[in-house]
Enzyme design. Structure first.
Site, PDB file in Angstrom:
ATOM      1  N   ASN A  50       0.836  -1.204   0.000  1.00 58.78           N
ATOM      2  CA  ASN A  50       0.000   0.000   0.000  1.00 58.78           C
ATOM      3  C   ASN A  50       0.869   1.251   0.000  1.00 58.78           C
ATOM      4  OD1 ASN A  50       0.585  -0.814   2.746  1.00 58.78           O
ATOM      5  ND2 ASN A  50      -1.067   0.454   3.511  1.00 58.78           N
ATOM      6  N   VAL A  51       0.346   2.296  -0.636  1.00 59.95           N
ATOM      7  CA  VAL A  51       1.035   3.584  -0.752  1.00 59.95           C
ATOM      8  C   VAL A  51       0.017   4.674  -0.455  1.00 59.95           C
ATOM      9  CG1 VAL A  51       2.295   5.146  -2.280  1.00 59.95           C
ATOM     10  CG2 VAL A  51       2.625   2.666  -2.493  1.00 59.95           C
ATOM     11  N   CYS A  90     -10.990  -3.986  -3.223  1.00 59.32           N
ATOM     12  CA  CYS A  90      -9.965  -4.902  -3.709  1.00 59.32           C
ATOM     13  C   CYS A  90     -10.490  -6.316  -3.913  1.00 59.32           C
ATOM     14  CB  CYS A  90      -8.767  -4.887  -2.774  1.00 59.32           C
ATOM     15  SG  CYS A  90      -7.909  -3.298  -2.867  1.00 59.32           S
ATOM     16  N   CYS A 111      -4.213   0.842  -2.547  1.00 61.17           N
ATOM     17  CA  CYS A 111      -4.169  -0.421  -1.818  1.00 61.17           C
ATOM     18  C   CYS A 111      -3.092  -1.319  -2.420  1.00 61.17           C
ATOM     19  CB  CYS A 111      -5.512  -1.126  -1.897  1.00 61.17           C
ATOM     20  SG  CYS A 111      -6.852  -0.262  -1.060  1.00 61.17           S
ATOM     21  N   CYS A 162      -9.961  -5.362   1.384  1.00 58.45           N
ATOM     22  CA  CYS A 162     -11.122  -4.484   1.511  1.00 58.45           C
ATOM     23  C   CYS A 162     -12.106  -4.787   0.370  1.00 58.45           C
ATOM     24  CB  CYS A 162     -10.686  -3.015   1.482  1.00 58.45           C
ATOM     25  SG  CYS A 162     -10.119  -2.420  -0.118  1.00 58.45           S
ATOM     26  N   GLU A 208      -3.304  -4.353  -3.233  1.00 57.62           N
ATOM     27  CA  GLU A 208      -3.859  -5.173  -4.315  1.00 57.62           C
ATOM     28  C   GLU A 208      -3.840  -4.428  -5.644  1.00 57.62           C
ATOM     29  OE1 GLU A 208      -5.800  -6.439  -0.447  1.00 57.62           O
ATOM     30  OE2 GLU A 208      -5.180  -4.566  -1.374  1.00 57.62           O
TER      31      GLU A 208
END
Length: 129
Positions: free
Chosen positions: A44-45, A91, A55, A88, A57
């Site tokens: 994640n960024v 995703c 996310c 989530c 993913e």
């Protein structure tokens, strides 16, 4: 009892260590095996406009296409404590669209995996079917 493959789990943990999370401090790392046999990862960024955070993913699916790796056949998501966590909602749909129905294993606990249809029982799949 089946458990998540240690090599795949370690790849997700290593990816998570590269996450950029200055706001939430919540690290997520993901790893997937693909039909081409490659292991693809993502982390994640975050950014200050929190709703636009990427996310892990999303990064994984981008890498899936960059590396021309094909569809996902096995997937795991972990937090900073190396615990297997579930993706989530956004995703889940993303993973659903890039997995192989009836084949892909998505680990939701270290010893529990489910199929894409179970992850998103009412997925939007008009473009897939």
């Amino acid at each position: 009892m089946a458990t998540v493959d240690n090599e795949l789990l370690q790849a997700a943990c290593e990816a998570g260590r590269k996450a950029y999370v200055p706001y939430s401090k919540y690290t997520v790392g993901v790893a997937a095996r693909t039909e081409s046999g490659k292991t693809i990862v993502g982390c994640n960024v975050e950014n200050s406009s929190y709703g636009l955070t990427l996310c892990a993913e999303c990064a994984l699916v981008s890498n899936l296409y960059l590396q021309e790796a094909g569809k996902i056949t096995e997937f795991v998501c972990v937090n900073a404590d190396s615990e297997v966590i579930t993706p989530c909602g956004r995703c889940r749909q993303l993973l659903f669209e890039h997995s192989i129905r009836g084949v892909t294993k998505i680990w939701v606990k270290a010893d529990v995996c489910i199929m894409p249809d179970d992850l998103v029982p009412y997925a939007w799949d008009a473009l897939i079917n």
